[in-house]
Design a protein around this motif. Structure first.
Motif, mmCIF file in Angstrom:
data_model
loop_
_atom_site.group_PDB
_atom_site.id
_atom_site.type_symbol
_atom_site.label_atom_id
_atom_site.label_comp_id
_atom_site.label_asym_id
_atom_site.label_seq_id
_atom_site.Cartn_x
_atom_site.Cartn_y
_atom_site.Cartn_z
ATOM 1 N N MET A 1 0.832 -1.168 0.000
ATOM 2 C CA MET A 1 0.000 0.000 0.000
ATOM 3 C C MET A 1 0.889 1.247 0.000
ATOM 4 O O MET A 1 1.920 1.278 0.647
ATOM 5 C CB MET A 1 -0.895 0.003 1.253
ATOM 6 N N ARG A 2 0.445 2.261 -0.715
ATOM 7 C CA ARG A 2 1.160 3.544 -0.749
ATOM 8 C C ARG A 2 0.278 4.586 -0.056
ATOM 9 O O ARG A 2 -0.858 4.819 -0.445
ATOM 10 C CB ARG A 2 1.443 3.965 -2.183
ATOM 11 N N ALA A 3 0.834 5.225 0.977
ATOM 12 C CA ALA A 3 0.088 6.211 1.753
ATOM 13 C C ALA A 3 0.808 7.545 1.760
ATOM 14 O O ALA A 3 2.031 7.599 1.885
ATOM 15 C CB ALA A 3 -0.092 5.728 3.191
ATOM 16 N N LEU A 4 0.031 8.601 1.621
ATOM 17 C CA LEU A 4 0.549 9.954 1.754
ATOM 18 C C LEU A 4 -0.031 10.535 3.031
ATOM 19 O O LEU A 4 -1.251 10.499 3.233
ATOM 20 C CB LEU A 4 0.146 10.817 0.553
ATOM 21 N N VAL A 5 0.833 11.023 3.903
ATOM 22 C CA VAL A 5 0.406 11.597 5.180
ATOM 23 C C VAL A 5 0.959 13.011 5.275
ATOM 24 O O VAL A 5 2.165 13.225 5.099
ATOM 25 C CB VAL A 5 0.920 10.757 6.377
ATOM 26 N N THR A 6 0.086 13.979 5.553
ATOM 27 C CA THR A 6 0.545 15.361 5.722
ATOM 28 C C THR A 6 0.878 15.620 7.194
ATOM 29 O O THR A 6 0.383 14.936 8.081
ATOM 30 C CB THR A 6 -0.528 16.369 5.254
ATOM 31 N N GLY A 7 1.734 16.595 7.419
ATOM 32 C CA GLY A 7 2.098 16.971 8.785
ATOM 33 C C GLY A 7 2.902 15.907 9.500
ATOM 34 O O GLY A 7 2.597 15.537 10.633
ATOM 35 N N CYS A 8 3.959 15.427 8.860
ATOM 36 C CA CYS A 8 4.695 14.255 9.361
ATOM 37 C C CYS A 8 5.968 14.542 10.140
ATOM 38 O O CYS A 8 6.639 13.603 10.539
ATOM 39 C CB CYS A 8 5.066 13.352 8.187
ATOM 40 N N ASN A 9 6.322 15.772 10.363
ATOM 41 C CA ASN A 9 7.632 16.008 10.971
ATOM 42 C C ASN A 9 7.680 15.748 12.479
ATOM 43 O O ASN A 9 8.748 15.629 13.056
ATOM 44 C CB ASN A 9 8.136 17.417 10.664
ATOM 45 N N ARG A 10 6.488 15.643 13.111
ATOM 46 C CA ARG A 10 6.461 15.359 14.549
ATOM 47 C C ARG A 10 5.071 14.861 14.938
ATOM 48 O O ARG A 10 4.183 14.776 14.103
ATOM 49 C CB ARG A 10 6.815 16.606 15.357
ATOM 50 N N GLY A 11 4.913 14.522 16.205
ATOM 51 C CA GLY A 11 3.608 14.183 16.757
ATOM 52 C C GLY A 11 2.889 13.038 16.068
ATOM 53 O O GLY A 11 3.482 12.025 15.703
ATOM 54 N N ILE A 12 1.586 13.224 15.879
ATOM 55 C CA ILE A 12 0.732 12.183 15.318
ATOM 56 C C ILE A 12 1.185 11.795 13.906
ATOM 57 O O ILE A 12 1.225 10.614 13.564
ATOM 58 C CB ILE A 12 -0.747 12.627 15.319
ATOM 59 N N GLY A 13 1.521 12.764 13.080
ATOM 60 C CA GLY A 13 1.950 12.471 11.720
ATOM 61 C C GLY A 13 3.203 11.620 11.675
ATOM 62 O O GLY A 13 3.307 10.679 10.881
ATOM 63 N N LEU A 14 4.155 11.939 12.518
ATOM 64 C CA LEU A 14 5.386 11.151 12.593
ATOM 65 C C LEU A 14 5.073 9.725 13.027
ATOM 66 O O LEU A 14 5.587 8.764 12.445
ATOM 67 C CB LEU A 14 6.371 11.804 13.571
ATOM 68 N N GLU A 15 4.223 9.579 14.015
ATOM 69 C CA GLU A 15 3.855 8.241 14.489
ATOM 70 C C GLU A 15 3.096 7.453 13.422
ATOM 71 O O GLU A 15 3.317 6.251 13.253
ATOM 72 C CB GLU A 15 3.029 8.326 15.774
ATOM 73 N N LEU A 16 2.212 8.120 12.688
ATOM 74 C CA LEU A 16 1.516 7.440 11.585
ATOM 75 C C LEU A 16 2.511 6.942 10.543
ATOM 76 O O LEU A 16 2.420 5.793 10.083
ATOM 77 C CB LEU A 16 0.509 8.379 10.930
#
Length: 162
Positions: free
Chosen positions: A1-16
């Protein structure tokens, strides 16, 4: 699967991004500015993307380079604390732009990149709940999160019928 996640530099986005990578998914981690923790994940980082700006879609589309997405997760968000005596209209507008409007605009723009059966997710919080607002305040953030919940319901109905 290919996923794009915004807001990934910390917090919830990083964990996702971390959890998606750990289960073997291909991750495109979108952020305004990368972080050491994000760079250490060995995922594809697309930095320099401010989801509130018009050029965000072009930057993301260029990074996709024709690839399709199986999941699009809108996690990018901003919170500017305020109280009744400190509500600034510009801060409210900015929070609405990033937290509520950007997910709709990005979804619309990235529709051609969504694979059949792709999932679109929006990360929100209890602060968007009208019924669960026991403390008040945080006007811009609460308004933006309530708005994105409404947008998510509309997107679900429209995308389900496509």
């Amino acid at each position: 699967m290919r996923a794009l996640v915004t807001g990934c530099n910390r917090g919830i986005g990083l964990e996702l991004a971390k959890q998606l990578k750990a289960r073997g998914d291909e991750v495109l981690a979108v952020c305004r500015q990368s972080s050491e923790a994000l760079d250490a994940l060995s995922v594809e980082v697309v930095s320099g993307v401010d989801v509130s700006k018009r050029d965000a879609v072009e930057k993301i589309a260029a990074a996709l380079n024709g690839r399709t997405l199986d999941a699009l997760v809108h996690n990018a968000g901003v919170m500017r604390p305020d109280g009744l005596s400190g509500v600034a209209a510009d801060d409210v507008r900015f929070q609405l732009e990033v937290n509520a409007i950007a997910p709709v605009m990005l979804t619309q723009a990235l529709l051609p990149h969504l694979a059949e059966g792709a999932k679109v997710g929006i990360v929100t919080s209890r602060m968007g709940s009208i019924a669960d607002n026991g403390s008040g305040g945080m006007y811009g953030y609460r308004m933006s999160k309530a708005a994105v919940i409404a947008a998510g319901v509309s997107l679900a109905r429209v995308l389900q019928s496509n």
